[in-house]
Design an enzyme around this catalytic site. Sequence first.
Site, PDB file in Angstrom:
ATOM      1  CG  ASP A 174      -2.117   0.899   1.086  1.00  0.00           C
ATOM      2  OD1 ASP A 174      -2.335   1.443  -0.026  1.00  0.00           O
ATOM      3  OD2 ASP A 174      -2.842   1.082   2.087  1.00  0.00           O
TER       4      ASP A 174
ATOM      5  CG  ASN B 211      -7.936  -2.141  -5.269  1.00  0.00           C
ATOM      6  OD1 ASN B 211      -7.090  -3.002  -5.020  1.00  0.00           O
ATOM      7  ND2 ASN B 211      -8.145  -1.111  -4.451  1.00  0.00           N
TER       8      ASN B 211
HETATM    9  C1  IPE Z   1      -5.465  -2.818  -0.204  1.00  0.00           C
HETATM   10  O1  IPE Z   1      -5.105  -1.500  -0.452  1.00  0.00           O
HETATM   11  C2  IPE Z   1      -5.492  -3.594  -1.490  1.00  0.00           C
HETATM   12  C3  IPE Z   1      -4.193  -3.812  -2.121  1.00  0.00           C
HETATM   13  C4  IPE Z   1      -3.031  -3.557  -1.601  1.00  0.00           C
HETATM   14  C5  IPE Z   1      -4.238  -4.371  -3.442  1.00  0.00           C
HETATM   15  P1  IPE Z   1      -6.201  -0.353  -0.613  1.00  0.00           P
HETATM   16  O2  IPE Z   1      -5.445   0.914  -0.773  1.00  0.00           O
HETATM   17  O3  IPE Z   1      -7.144  -0.718  -1.701  1.00  0.00           O
HETATM   18  O4  IPE Z   1      -6.963  -0.430   0.776  1.00  0.00           O
HETATM   19  P2  IPE Z   1      -7.851   0.662   1.537  1.00  0.00           P
HETATM   20  O5  IPE Z   1      -8.893   1.135   0.572  1.00  0.00           O
HETATM   21  O6  IPE Z   1      -6.924   1.763   1.925  1.00  0.00           O
HETATM   22  O7  IPE Z   1      -8.397  -0.048   2.725  1.00  0.00           O
HETATM   23  C1  IPE Z   2      -1.476   0.180  -3.401  1.00  0.00           C
HETATM   24  O1  IPE Z   2      -1.275   1.551  -3.465  1.00  0.00           O
HETATM   25  C2  IPE Z   2      -1.744  -0.432  -4.753  1.00  0.00           C
HETATM   26  C3  IPE Z   2      -3.121  -0.921  -4.936  1.00  0.00           C
HETATM   27  C4  IPE Z   2      -4.073  -0.899  -4.057  1.00  0.00           C
HETATM   28  C5  IPE Z   2      -3.431  -1.482  -6.227  1.00  0.00           C
HETATM   29  P1  IPE Z   2      -2.486   2.582  -3.491  1.00  0.00           P
HETATM   30  O2  IPE Z   2      -2.835   2.857  -4.909  1.00  0.00           O
HETATM   31  O3  IPE Z   2      -3.606   2.097  -2.649  1.00  0.00           O
HETATM   32  O4  IPE Z   2      -1.798   3.857  -2.851  1.00  0.00           O
HETATM   33  P2  IPE Z   2      -2.461   4.909  -1.860  1.00  0.00           P
HETATM   34  O5  IPE Z   2      -3.057   4.149  -0.728  1.00  0.00           O
HETATM   35  O6  IPE Z   2      -3.494   5.645  -2.662  1.00  0.00           O
HETATM   36  O7  IPE Z   2      -1.326   5.769  -1.452  1.00  0.00           O
HETATM   37 MG    MG Z   3      -4.092   2.373  -0.689  1.00  0.00          MG
END
Ligand code: IPE
Ligand code: IPE
Ligand code: MG
Length: 245
Positions: A25, A73
């Site tokens: 994340d 997602n």
């Molecule tokens: C969790 O990250 C899913 C992945 C790492 C693929 P998110 O960024 O989607 O999670 P939330 O929305 O912050 O809980």
């Molecule tokens: C994790 O990074 C990747 C996925 C969930 C696919 P994020 O895209 O969630 O990054 P933040 O949380 O917006 O910084």
């Molecule tokens: Mg995230």
Amino acid sequence: APKKPKSWRFKLSDQLPKHVAVIMDGNGRWAQMRDLPRHEGHRAGAKSARAAVSAAHKLGLEHLTLYAFSTENWSRPKEEVRFLFDLLLDFMKSEVSTLLEQSIRLQVLGELSDLPQGVRQAVRQVIKRTSGGTEMTLNIALNYSSRVELIRAVRLMVEQGLSPDQVTSEAFEANLYTAGQPDPDLIIRTSGEYRLSNFLLYQAAYSEFYFTDVLWPDFGEDEFNEAVKAYAERNRRFGLTGEQV
Ligand code: IPE
Ligand code: IPE
Ligand code: MG
């Protein structure tokens, strides 16, 4: 200056996890901090995913799970979703030789059948080509939802015609995406978030957690080793007293 000893050098007596799972994340925030579009964060994050595979293999871990795309997602902007799948395609193309060389078997946790055809085919092909890998299993959680996984397991057991007394933990676990694999010993989440986000709810029953503020694109091999080192120092009890374990 004297070389600083790497704090993550392992002793033989250290407990190594068999299975490490990672909630990758912070890609978006990494990009935002640099005034870059979000997809540049994902591109940098893909490098960290490669580093994690390499670190896990070097440590001799048997299972590594990377959470790459949740069912939630799908609600992100269309272009971002498309970019994530393009990166995944790149990963399949560029990593297959490494996976074969290192005898790493690819598995997917999640509903492959709902993915765009190109991605589905590429992933299925890599799964097939690497199926003989014996050193490590790399699970990519893709189009993954733990709640979907649990409900699906119940549905499969009903389809199998199991009677109530045949609904055991063994039967249940055999119908999860993770069938045949040990539960994660260690779950890592980067970017300073403290939640599971629908990840391995059943399998995480006794997992150790490692949270770090480091954003996923900055999480390299040293950081991975640092997390495993922290795990080695934990005392797992599984409900017993300190004296019993
Ligand atoms: C969790 O990250 C899913 C992945 C790492 C693929 P998110 O960024 O989607 O999670 P939330 O929305 O912050 O809980
Ligand atoms: C994790 O990074 C990747 C996925 C969930 C696919 P994020 O895209 O969630 O990054 P933040 O949380 O917006 O910084
Ligand atoms: Mg995230």
